[in-house]
Design a protein around this motif. Structure first.
Motif, PDB file in Angstrom:
ATOM      1  N   THR A  58     107.843 -28.091  79.149  1.00 16.63           N
ATOM      2  CA  THR A  58     108.115 -26.294  78.733  1.00 16.63           C
ATOM      3  C   THR A  58     109.542 -26.176  78.052  1.00 16.63           C
ATOM      4  O   THR A  58     110.386 -26.862  78.844  1.00 16.63           O
TER       5      THR A  58
ATOM      6  N   SER B 226     106.506 -25.682  70.593  1.00 23.23           N
ATOM      7  CA  SER B 226     105.697 -27.017  70.565  1.00 23.23           C
ATOM      8  C   SER B 226     104.941 -26.831  69.021  1.00 23.23           C
ATOM      9  O   SER B 226     104.585 -28.467  69.150  1.00 23.23           O
ATOM     10  N   ARG B 227     104.705 -26.224  68.536  1.00 25.21           N
ATOM     11  CA  ARG B 227     103.960 -26.074  67.508  1.00 25.21           C
ATOM     12  C   ARG B 227     104.398 -27.097  67.151  1.00 25.21           C
ATOM     13  O   ARG B 227     104.248 -27.302  65.647  1.00 25.21           O
TER      14      ARG B 227
ATOM     15  N   GLN C 145     103.464 -14.265  69.977  1.00 26.70           N
ATOM     16  CA  GLN C 145     103.261 -15.583  69.748  1.00 26.70           C
ATOM     17  C   GLN C 145     104.931 -16.248  70.809  1.00 26.70           C
ATOM     18  O   GLN C 145     106.132 -15.374  70.708  1.00 26.70           O
ATOM     19  N   SER C 146     104.779 -17.119  72.252  1.00 26.17           N
ATOM     20  CA  SER C 146     105.739 -17.626  72.887  1.00 26.17           C
ATOM     21  C   SER C 146     106.979 -17.737  72.287  1.00 26.17           C
ATOM     22  O   SER C 146     106.273 -19.084  71.255  1.00 26.17           O
TER      23      SER C 146
ATOM     24  N   HIS D 200     107.526 -20.791  73.418  1.00 24.55           N
ATOM     25  CA  HIS D 200     106.861 -21.811  73.681  1.00 24.55           C
ATOM     26  C   HIS D 200     106.397 -22.011  72.993  1.00 24.55           C
ATOM     27  O   HIS D 200     106.304 -23.823  72.203  1.00 24.55           O
ATOM     28  N   ASP D 201     105.737 -21.504  72.718  1.00 22.95           N
ATOM     29  CA  ASP D 201     103.685 -22.173  71.376  1.00 22.95           C
ATOM     30  C   ASP D 201     104.644 -21.659  69.597  1.00 22.95           C
ATOM     31  O   ASP D 201     104.414 -23.207  69.866  1.00 22.95           O
ATOM     32  N   ARG D 202     106.273 -21.280  69.873  1.00 22.59           N
ATOM     33  CA  ARG D 202     106.008 -21.588  68.351  1.00 22.59           C
ATOM     34  C   ARG D 202     106.990 -22.942  68.739  1.00 22.59           C
ATOM     35  O   ARG D 202     106.685 -23.529  68.184  1.00 22.59           O
TER      36      ARG D 202
ATOM     37  N   LYS E 228     100.928 -29.264  78.961  1.00 25.30           N
ATOM     38  CA  LYS E 228     101.452 -29.048  78.741  1.00 25.30           C
ATOM     39  C   LYS E 228     102.290 -29.970  80.228  1.00 25.30           C
ATOM     40  O   LYS E 228     102.785 -29.190  81.146  1.00 25.30           O
TER      41      LYS E 228
END
Length: 108
Positions: free
Chosen positions: A53, A8-9, A1-2, A4-6, A50
């Motif tokens: 970022t 964001s979550r 997982q990127s 950004h994804d971590r 989105k």
């Protein structure tokens, strides 16, 4: 997982928690002042759509320089959402704990 994804979550989770504490009337002090200007649902929408970022700066690099280097602009209000141990550990899982020995804008 990127990265950004971590981030964001965890940001979405924390904003849902704050939104709920405001709804219940249990949010107190500074949190009410800050969230009055930055509504959780608006920030959550920015993440989901989105329009934001999250990126990791190099150690010692400030947010403005890191963002400018990739054609983005740094948004100060996200510091107040992300400057906590839980969010930092989501972004940097290789760091096994947060330090309580120091305090700065990059440390909770």
């Amino acid at each position: 997982q990127s990265f950004h994804d971590r981030v964001s979550r965890i940001a979405l989770t924390q904003m849902r928690d704050v939104r709920e504490s405001i709804r219940r009337g249990t949010a107190k002090g500074k949190i009410n002042e800050w969230w009055a200007a930055h509504k959780p649902q608006d920030l959550m929408s920015d993440v989901r759509e989105k329009r934001v970022t999250f990126l990791a700066a190099e150690q010692g690099q400030n947010c403005h320089d890191a963002c400018q280097g990739v054609g983005l602009s740094c948004q100060r209000h996200w510091f107040d959402v992300l400057n906590n141990c839980q969010a930092l550990q989501a972004g940097f899982p290789e760091q096994h704990s947060c330090s309580s020995a120091f305090y700065g804008r990059d440390l909770p």
